[in-house]
Write an enzyme that holds these catalytic residues in place. Structure first.
Site, PDB file in Angstrom:
ATOM      1  CG  LEU A 158       3.988   0.106  -5.597  1.00  0.00           C
ATOM      2  CD1 LEU A 158       2.864   1.040  -5.995  1.00  0.00           C
ATOM      3  CD2 LEU A 158       4.625  -0.519  -6.839  1.00  0.00           C
ATOM      4  CG  HIS A 159       1.589   1.334   0.398  1.00  0.00           C
ATOM      5  ND1 HIS A 159       2.176   2.532   0.044  1.00  0.00           N
ATOM      6  CD2 HIS A 159       0.476   1.669   1.114  1.00  0.00           C
ATOM      7  CE1 HIS A 159       1.465   3.544   0.533  1.00  0.00           C
ATOM      8  NE2 HIS A 159       0.420   3.041   1.182  1.00  0.00           N
ATOM      9  CG  LEU A 160      -1.737  -2.936  -3.645  1.00  0.00           C
ATOM     10  CD1 LEU A 160      -2.167  -4.299  -4.187  1.00  0.00           C
ATOM     11  CD2 LEU A 160      -2.374  -1.818  -4.448  1.00  0.00           C
TER      12      LEU A 160
END
Length: 443
Positions: free
Chosen positions: A279-281
């Site tokens: 999970l990352h932006l």
């Protein structure tokens, strides 16, 4: 006519950042740099990471626009504490050679046409970018044997971001629930499975766990623009690339932490050209106005600030906020993205400052935050385009081009043709729109 994007040094001068003598030293443990040479997910707890703490008072909310200013975004403001921290750290890492290439100047063209696409020549990213993982499902679970952010080098970490006050519910046994989640059977998927890891209780527990430990700001070693970073909820939690309400709220708040209108944040789902299932932006600066910032929209469920970006080649769902009640808005946005995950529909999200959708050109209205969601065809095993891949930037009208020939010859029409190959068919999109309106209206 071709333009060039500012160099990192010009960004430093224009933003009035501190000189290099005032740059903080690279994080050290026992006086020496430490690299994470193991696959131990507890790496984050064994190293010294700088901390950036913010509160509601640090958010730069919508302000009335100057007379005649419209939503042009030409007003310049001094950099915020967040901008200075991110940019000085990023420039330091670039100077020390921790990126795969020196970004240098990016030659830029504003393509003639109605939508003013921004094309930038970035050959090195096309060559040096990490090969995407093999993805077969939007719901694919985290695989510790694949590359993930527990395996990055310590020098790639800029700082850890935490928000005050931190809300903790001590009666939740987070560690037990997290460990149970990690033991989930290989065949199960997050979050639609009905095992313990997919339960609402554990999702809340994991969410609260990373809210306590913060979000990492990490350099993207293959940057597409100045200040390109990844925002990663505590990597040790090993969360798959599926949006949570807390990360959505953080993404919006990170844009509000910046005083520079050009700071954007985005998300690629699995099947939407996410290259890592962890999970990352993405966050980066783009000093050019995008058409979608002020494009007119159609109301879908206005009481939920839910609109349709229809007068643009890539139709999108749009949420708007002036910066208040972000927790509730993030929860509503997650309902939309959860619906897409459940239907195995790939999607991309993009957060930028922009105009109120009900009157995008009238200067008497405030400028706030626009959150776009594109539901699109999945790209599992798809052959990459020669000019550009269609992910969060490209759907928003920002086109990092991989080679000189395509950069020199691309037109708005040819760019639209590439983008629209990845959009849902009209009948499928219309059906989805109806379902989402019903979903939000029933709240």
């Amino acid at each position: 006519m071709a333009q060039r994007s500012n160099t990192p040094e010009e960004h430093r001068n224009s933003a009035k950042l501190p000189p290099r003598d005032y740059m903080p030293a690279v994080c050290a443990v026992n006086g020496e740099l430490e690299a994470n040479t193991t696959n131990d997910p507890s790496f984050s707890n064994k190293t010294s990471i700088k901390e950036f703490v913010y509160s509601e008072e640090d958010l730069i909310l919508a302000e009335p626009l100057s007379e005649g200013g419209g939503c042009s975004g030409t007003e310049t403001k001094p950099p915020s504490r967040f901008d200075i921290t991110l940019q000085t750290g990023w420039l330091e890492k670039m100077a020390l050679g921790f990126f795969r290439y020196n970004l240098g100047e990016l030659e830029t063209r504003i393509l003639p046409g109605d939508f003013k696409f921004i094309a930038q020549l970035n050959i090195q990213r096309g060559l040096e970018r990490r090969k995407p993982q093999d993805i077969q499902s939007i719901q694919q679970r985290f695989d510790p044997h694949q590359f993930n952010f527990n395996k990055i080098q310590h020098e790639e970490v800029l700082f850890q971001i935490t928000k005050q006050p931190v809300r903790v519910e001590p009666h939740l046994n987070l560690e037990f629930k997290i460990q149970e989640c990690k033991k989930t059977d290989q065949g199960e998927r997050w979050p639609t499975s009905r095992n313990a890891c997919g339960s609402a209780e554990v999702r809340v527990a994991l969410s609260k766990a990373w809210k306590c430990s913060g979000v990492w700001a990490v350099i993207n070693v293959s940057p597409l623009e100045f200040g390109h970073v990844l925002f990663i909820p505590d990597p040790a939690l090993c969360l798959p690339q599926i949006l949570t309400a807390d990360l959505i709220q953080f993404g919006i708040e990170s844009v509000l932490l910046s005083a520079q209108r050009g700071f954007r944040v985005g998300f690629n789902s699995l099947g939407g050209f996410a290259s890592v299932n962890h999970l990352h932006l993405h966050g980066f600066y783009l000093d050019h106005k995008l058409f979608i910032e002020s494009a007119s929209t159609e109301p879908l469920c206005p009481e939920k600030n839910f609109h349709l970006l229809s007068h643009f080649p890539a139709r999108a769902f749009l949420f708007y906020t002036n910066g208040h009640t972000l927790e509730e808005l993030a929860r509503i946005i997650q309902k939309v993205t959860d619906c897409l995950v459940a239907k195995n529909i790939a999607h991309n999200l993009f957060v930028t400052r922009g105009c109120a959708p009900w009157n995008p050109v009238n200067p008497q209205f405030n400028t706030g935050i626009r959150i776009f969601i594109w539901a699109r065809k999945s790209s599992f095993g798809a052959k990459e385009e020669t000019a550009f891949n269609v992910a969060l930037c490209e759907l928003a009208g920002h086109l990092p081009i991989k080679n000189q020939e395509d950069f020199s010859t691309i037109t708005e029409a040819s760019a639209v043709t590439i983008v629209q190959q990845y959009l849902l068919p009209e009948d499928e999109f219309s059906k989805l729109t109806t379902e989402l309106v019903k979903l939000l209206s029933e709240e």
